[in-house]
Design an enzyme around this catalytic site. Structure first.
Site, PDB file in Angstrom:
ATOM      1  N   LYS A   1     -51.529   5.932  15.617  1.00 25.45           N
ATOM      2  CA  LYS A   1     -51.918   6.625  16.824  1.00 25.45           C
ATOM      3  C   LYS A   1     -50.726   6.828  17.761  1.00 25.45           C
ATOM      4  O   LYS A   1     -50.784   7.627  18.673  1.00 25.45           O
ATOM      5  CB  LYS A   1     -52.966   5.782  17.583  1.00 25.45           C
ATOM      6  CG  LYS A   1     -54.258   5.598  16.840  1.00 25.45           C
ATOM      7  CD  LYS A   1     -55.104   4.519  17.581  1.00 25.45           C
ATOM      8  CE  LYS A   1     -55.489   3.482  16.541  1.00 25.45           C
ATOM      9  NZ  LYS A   1     -56.240   2.348  17.117  1.00 25.45           N
ATOM     10  N   GLY A   2     -49.658   6.074  17.500  1.00 21.16           N
ATOM     11  CA  GLY A   2     -48.517   6.061  18.416  1.00 21.16           C
ATOM     12  C   GLY A   2     -47.847   7.406  18.623  1.00 21.16           C
ATOM     13  O   GLY A   2     -47.286   7.674  19.680  1.00 21.16           O
TER      14      GLY A   2
ATOM     15  N   LYS B   1     -34.267   2.550  16.798  1.00 16.59           N
ATOM     16  CA  LYS B   1     -33.805   1.170  17.042  1.00 16.59           C
ATOM     17  C   LYS B   1     -32.942   0.748  15.852  1.00 16.59           C
ATOM     18  O   LYS B   1     -33.424   0.076  14.936  1.00 16.59           O
ATOM     19  CB  LYS B   1     -35.048   0.253  17.037  1.00 16.59           C
ATOM     20  CG  LYS B   1     -35.496  -0.308  18.359  1.00 16.59           C
ATOM     21  CD  LYS B   1     -36.473  -1.456  18.079  1.00 16.59           C
ATOM     22  CE  LYS B   1     -37.733  -1.375  18.873  1.00 16.59           C
ATOM     23  NZ  LYS B   1     -38.702  -2.431  18.516  1.00 16.59           N
TER      24      LYS B   1
ATOM     25  N   ARG C   1     -50.615   2.190  25.720  1.00 20.25           N
ATOM     26  CA  ARG C   1     -50.226   3.505  25.179  1.00 20.25           C
ATOM     27  C   ARG C   1     -50.147   4.545  26.292  1.00 20.25           C
ATOM     28  O   ARG C   1     -49.369   5.482  26.225  1.00 20.25           O
ATOM     29  CB  ARG C   1     -51.241   3.976  24.133  1.00 20.25           C
ATOM     30  CG  ARG C   1     -51.266   3.131  22.857  1.00 20.25           C
ATOM     31  CD  ARG C   1     -52.059   3.865  21.783  1.00 20.25           C
ATOM     32  NE  ARG C   1     -52.476   2.994  20.697  1.00 20.25           N
ATOM     33  CZ  ARG C   1     -51.720   2.695  19.630  1.00 20.25           C
ATOM     34  NH1 ARG C   1     -50.503   3.192  19.534  1.00 20.25           N
ATOM     35  NH2 ARG C   1     -52.184   1.910  18.683  1.00 20.25           N
TER      36      ARG C   1
ATOM     37  N   PHE D   1     -38.850  -4.976  22.376  1.00 13.98           N
ATOM     38  CA  PHE D   1     -40.207  -4.521  22.062  1.00 13.98           C
ATOM     39  C   PHE D   1     -40.657  -3.644  23.223  1.00 13.98           C
ATOM     40  O   PHE D   1     -40.772  -4.093  24.356  1.00 13.98           O
ATOM     41  CB  PHE D   1     -41.180  -5.686  21.856  1.00 13.98           C
ATOM     42  CG  PHE D   1     -42.491  -5.202  21.323  1.00 13.98           C
ATOM     43  CD1 PHE D   1     -42.665  -4.990  19.962  1.00 13.98           C
ATOM     44  CD2 PHE D   1     -43.539  -4.897  22.190  1.00 13.98           C
ATOM     45  CE1 PHE D   1     -43.864  -4.481  19.466  1.00 13.98           C
ATOM     46  CE2 PHE D   1     -44.743  -4.392  21.691  1.00 13.98           C
ATOM     47  CZ  PHE D   1     -44.894  -4.197  20.327  1.00 13.98           C
TER      48      PHE D   1
ATOM     49  N   ASP E   1     -47.917   0.780  21.602  1.00 10.25           N
ATOM     50  CA  ASP E   1     -48.875  -0.226  22.081  1.00 10.25           C
ATOM     51  C   ASP E   1     -48.395  -1.646  21.877  1.00 10.25           C
ATOM     52  O   ASP E   1     -47.507  -1.923  21.056  1.00 10.25           O
ATOM     53  CB  ASP E   1     -50.198  -0.076  21.330  1.00 10.25           C
ATOM     54  CG  ASP E   1     -50.078  -0.541  19.864  1.00 10.25           C
ATOM     55  OD1 ASP E   1     -49.241   0.027  19.135  1.00 10.25           O
ATOM     56  OD2 ASP E   1     -50.793  -1.490  19.475  1.00 10.25           O
TER      57      ASP E   1
ATOM     58  N   ASP F   1     -38.284   2.086  13.607  1.00  8.55           N
ATOM     59  CA  ASP F   1     -38.034   0.660  13.801  1.00  8.55           C
ATOM     60  C   ASP F   1     -37.497   0.120  12.472  1.00  8.55           C
ATOM     61  O   ASP F   1     -36.349   0.389  12.127  1.00  8.55           O
ATOM     62  CB  ASP F   1     -39.345   0.009  14.263  1.00  8.55           C
ATOM     63  CG  ASP F   1     -39.178  -1.446  14.688  1.00  8.55           C
ATOM     64  OD1 ASP F   1     -38.326  -1.717  15.540  1.00  8.55           O
ATOM     65  OD2 ASP F   1     -39.899  -2.311  14.155  1.00  8.55           O
TER      66      ASP F   1
END
Ligand code: IMP
Ligand code: MG
Length: 183
Positions: free
Chosen positions: A47-48, A135, A169, A156, A163, A107
């Site tokens: 969903k990000g 990152k 979000r 983070f 999220d 990531d």
């Protein structure tokens, strides 16, 4: 989750709303130029990636379609490796189209890798990646990005789609989550 707690849970803002808007508009322009005359499909990961997809799509001024893939990752109890499963496949036909995978963050790259391989099986004319955040300190899988919004250090981060336990979000900026909240 009441009142100001979302803002209070941030160590600090890393990228504010204005910086996001400016950078996303630049990326949108670049993509519009690079894909002019081509059949472009933006594919994002639930969903990000939703927030980034919705915003960058509106900064791309050439015709394009959008599509969503579902992927869930979890750390197995016995393996150190993260397992990524596809929970929603593509509905559009991608064959012969120019596909740009639009992701919130590169990531470890585990998710990107699995989604990239899935898209490749749909035989697009081209397949590239646009990640809002990168990152480098965390990379495990090596993926090549055509477009990057921001390179960040190993924090983070939350907000703008990202999220922690499914919250934050909706923060309009990217912030660093206070370490005491997840340690
Ligand atoms: P991967 O490790 O590159 O496969 O990233 C997997 C997913 O983890 C990303 O798509 C994000 O949804 C999430 N993720 C990675 N880093 C962060 C972070 O700093 N904050 C919040 N979510 C993250
Ligand atoms: Mg997540």
């Amino acid at each position: 989750m009441t009142g100001n707690s979302m803002n209070n849970d941030m160590e600090r803002v890393l990228i504010d709303e204005e910086e996001l808007n400016v950078r996303i508009a630049q990326l949108g322009e670049e993509i519009s130029r690079d894909y002019d005359g081509k059949e472009l499909v933006l594919v994002s990961v639930l969903k990000g990636g939703l927030y980034f997809l919705a915003d960058i799509s509106r900064k791309i001024f050439i015709h394009h379609q959008i599509e969503l893939v579902g992927a869930s990752s979890y750390k197995g109890s016995t393996h150190a490796v993260t397992d990524v499963r596809i929970t929603k496949d593509i509905d559009l036909t991608l064959s012969g189209k120019h596909v740009l995978l639009v992701e919130d963050i590169y990531d470890t790259g585990n998710t990107l890798k699995v989604v990239y391989e899935l898209l490749r099986m749909h035989k697009p004319a081209s397949l590239e990646i646009c990640a809002l955040l990168n990152k480098p300190a965390r990379h495990v899988e090596s993926m090549s990005l055509k477009y990057v919004g921001f390179e960040i250090e190993d924090h983070f981060v939350i907000g703008y789609g990202l999220d922690y336990k499914e919250y934050y979000r909706n923060l309009p900026c990217i912030g660093i989550l206070k370490a005491e909240l997840y340690k």
